[in-house]
Design an enzyme around this catalytic site. Structure first.
Site, short mmCIF file in Angstrom:
data_model
loop_
_atom_site.label_atom_id
_atom_site.label_comp_id
_atom_site.label_asym_id
_atom_site.label_seq_id
_atom_site.Cartn_x
_atom_site.Cartn_y
_atom_site.Cartn_z
N LYS A 1 44.85 24.00 20.78
CA LYS A 1 44.83 25.13 19.82
C LYS A 1 44.98 24.63 18.38
O LYS A 1 44.28 25.08 17.49
CB LYS A 1 45.96 26.12 20.15
CG LYS A 1 45.88 26.71 21.54
CD LYS A 1 46.98 27.73 21.79
CE LYS A 1 48.38 27.18 21.75
NZ LYS A 1 48.69 26.15 22.77
N ARG B 1 51.88 35.79 22.70
CA ARG B 1 52.18 34.97 23.88
C ARG B 1 52.64 35.81 25.05
O ARG B 1 52.94 35.28 26.12
CB ARG B 1 53.29 33.99 23.52
CG ARG B 1 52.79 32.59 23.26
CD ARG B 1 53.97 31.75 22.87
NE ARG B 1 53.81 30.39 23.21
CZ ARG B 1 53.36 29.47 22.36
NH1 ARG B 1 52.98 29.79 21.17
NH2 ARG B 1 53.30 28.22 22.75
N ARG C 1 57.27 15.39 19.13
CA ARG C 1 57.98 16.66 19.14
C ARG C 1 59.08 16.65 20.20
O ARG C 1 58.89 16.08 21.28
CB ARG C 1 56.99 17.81 19.41
CG ARG C 1 56.41 18.37 18.13
CD ARG C 1 55.31 19.36 18.31
NE ARG C 1 55.47 20.36 19.35
CZ ARG C 1 54.58 21.32 19.61
NH1 ARG C 1 53.47 21.39 18.87
NH2 ARG C 1 54.77 22.18 20.57
N ARG D 1 57.23 24.38 29.54
CA ARG D 1 56.33 25.13 28.65
C ARG D 1 55.08 25.57 29.40
O ARG D 1 54.57 26.68 29.19
CB ARG D 1 55.93 24.25 27.45
CG ARG D 1 57.07 24.13 26.44
CD ARG D 1 56.88 22.93 25.52
NE ARG D 1 55.64 22.99 24.78
CZ ARG D 1 54.98 21.92 24.37
NH1 ARG D 1 55.41 20.71 24.66
NH2 ARG D 1 53.88 22.06 23.68
N ARG E 1 51.02 12.60 22.38
CA ARG E 1 50.85 13.24 21.06
C ARG E 1 51.90 12.74 20.06
O ARG E 1 53.07 12.61 20.39
CB ARG E 1 50.98 14.76 21.19
CG ARG E 1 51.02 15.47 19.84
CD ARG E 1 50.82 16.94 19.94
NE ARG E 1 51.89 17.63 20.64
CZ ARG E 1 51.90 18.92 20.88
NH1 ARG E 1 50.89 19.67 20.50
NH2 ARG E 1 52.91 19.47 21.51
P1 AP5 Z 1 47.13 20.18 20.27
O1 AP5 Z 1 45.95 20.54 19.45
O2 AP5 Z 1 48.38 19.80 19.57
O3 AP5 Z 1 47.40 21.29 21.40
P2 AP5 Z 1 48.10 22.72 21.30
O4 AP5 Z 1 47.36 23.65 22.19
O5 AP5 Z 1 48.26 23.11 19.86
O6 AP5 Z 1 49.49 22.36 21.98
P3 AP5 Z 1 50.96 22.81 21.57
O7 AP5 Z 1 51.89 21.92 22.33
O8 AP5 Z 1 51.14 22.85 20.07
O9 AP5 Z 1 51.00 24.25 22.13
P4 AP5 Z 1 52.23 25.12 22.42
O10 AP5 Z 1 51.61 26.45 22.64
O11 AP5 Z 1 53.08 24.65 23.53
O12 AP5 Z 1 53.17 24.90 21.15
P5 AP5 Z 1 53.48 25.79 19.86
O13 AP5 Z 1 53.69 24.89 18.74
O14 AP5 Z 1 52.54 26.91 19.73
O15 AP5 Z 1 46.66 18.97 21.22
C1 AP5 Z 1 47.59 18.36 22.09
C2 AP5 Z 1 47.32 16.86 22.11
O16 AP5 Z 1 46.04 16.62 22.71
C3 AP5 Z 1 47.26 16.19 20.73
O17 AP5 Z 1 47.80 14.90 20.81
C4 AP5 Z 1 45.76 16.12 20.42
O18 AP5 Z 1 45.44 15.03 19.58
C5 AP5 Z 1 45.19 15.91 21.83
N1 AP5 Z 1 43.85 16.44 22.01
C6 AP5 Z 1 43.33 17.58 21.48
N2 AP5 Z 1 42.07 17.77 21.88
C7 AP5 Z 1 41.79 16.73 22.72
C8 AP5 Z 1 40.62 16.36 23.48
N3 AP5 Z 1 39.51 17.10 23.45
N4 AP5 Z 1 40.70 15.25 24.24
C9 AP5 Z 1 41.82 14.49 24.28
N5 AP5 Z 1 42.93 14.78 23.58
C10 AP5 Z 1 42.92 15.89 22.80
O19 AP5 Z 1 54.89 26.43 20.30
C11 AP5 Z 1 56.03 25.64 20.40
C12 AP5 Z 1 57.23 26.49 20.75
O20 AP5 Z 1 57.48 27.46 19.71
C13 AP5 Z 1 57.10 27.34 22.02
O21 AP5 Z 1 57.42 26.60 23.19
C14 AP5 Z 1 58.11 28.46 21.74
O22 AP5 Z 1 59.44 28.01 21.94
C15 AP5 Z 1 57.91 28.69 20.25
N6 AP5 Z 1 56.87 29.72 19.98
C16 AP5 Z 1 55.69 29.52 19.33
N7 AP5 Z 1 54.99 30.66 19.28
C17 AP5 Z 1 55.74 31.60 19.90
C18 AP5 Z 1 55.54 32.98 20.19
N8 AP5 Z 1 54.42 33.63 19.83
N9 AP5 Z 1 56.51 33.64 20.86
C19 AP5 Z 1 57.66 33.01 21.24
N10 AP5 Z 1 57.91 31.71 21.01
C20 AP5 Z 1 56.95 31.00 20.35
MG MG Z 2 49.90 23.42 18.58
#
Ligand code: AP5
Ligand code: MG
Length: 223
Positions: free
Chosen positions: A13, A88, A157, A168, A124
């Protein structure tokens, strides 16, 4: 137009959201990034969110809804924005409609099998200053351990520890995956295969968005 990026942790994402934001000129709003900033700045909100994030659990709806409400009221969101990590759960999806109900929306579901998610997240590295995302397998920084963009030291992270990654993904399957059905019923869900190179996935996503924007334009000009 509002674009919602729906996908499991590690589905890309952030990576794709950044590219799409640059190509289409809409700001990307990541609730994860906003929360991590609040944690870093030791605000009251950050203190309330920190322990939950470390365990891989969702932060309260009230907190994230407040963050999103404030952010989307900024002038740069007037013509559209891209949501990464929000909504979410169903309560957040309903809250979003109350906040900004009339705006047309498209939901891009980035689909990636679980074993690939785990592999991506365990390799990552991220920049704590500008939030740039790297991967030691496929998107390594030019200088080891340093952000290409702002030169800060990269970190892993807290929630990329193996046991937290598992939690997660479970939270995603239990709470967020329900949104796929919800948006399918609204006929706005567009699945995209999230396997392959970053470039190939971006081309698929850009194709979907360009088609949606063209449809909107067509409806606007039709008498
Ligand atoms: P990346 O692009 O970082 O993936 P992502 O989908 O953004 O993964 P996240 O871990 O950020 O998602 P998340 O939903 O768990 O975390 P968030 O920060 O939203 O890519 C991942 C890796 O893969 C990278 O190393 C990248 O380089 C690699 N990659 C990408 N594309 C690739 C490809 N094609 N091939 C190979 N490698 C590739 O949320 C974190 C926390 O915040 C949650 O757990 C929760 O506690 C809180 N939170 C956030 N939003 C909410 C909400 N709406 N409600 C409640 N709590 C929330
Ligand atoms: Mg992310």
């Amino acid at each position: 137009m509002r674009t919602i990026l729906l996908g499991a942790p590690g589905s890309g994402k952030g990576t794709q959201g950044d590219l799409v934001a640059k190509r289409f000129g809409f700001p990307r709003i990541s609730t994860g990034d906003l929360l991590r900033l609040a944690v870093q700045q030791r605000t009251a909100l950050g203190k309330a969110a920190e322990a939950l994030m470390k365990q891989g659990l969702l932060v309260s709806d009230e907190i994230v809804e407040g963050l999103v409400r404030e952010r989307i009221s900024s002038p740069d969101c007037r013509s559209g924005y891209i949501l990464d990590g929000f909504p979410r759960n169903l309560a957040q999806a309903h809250a979003l409609e109350k906040m900004d109900g009339k705006r047309p929306e498209v939901v891009i579901g980035i689909e990636v099998p679980t074993p690939i998610l785990v592999k991506r997240l365990s390799r990552r590295w991220v920049c704590p200053e500008c939030q740039a995302v790297y991967n030691m397998n496929v998107q390594a920084p030019k200088d080891k351990g340093r952000c290409d963009a702002c030169r800060s030291d990269l970190i892993q992270r807290d929630d990329d520890k193996p046991e937290v990654i598992r939690e997660r993904i479970k939270v995603y399957q239990d709470q967020t995956e329900k949104l796929i059905r919800y948006y399918q019923k609204k006929s706005v869900y567009r699945p995209v295969n999230g396997e392959g190179t970053v470039k190939a996935i971006f081309q698929r996503m850009a194709g979907v968005l360009a088609a949606e924007l063209a449809k909107l334009e067509e409806n606007r000009v039709r008498p």
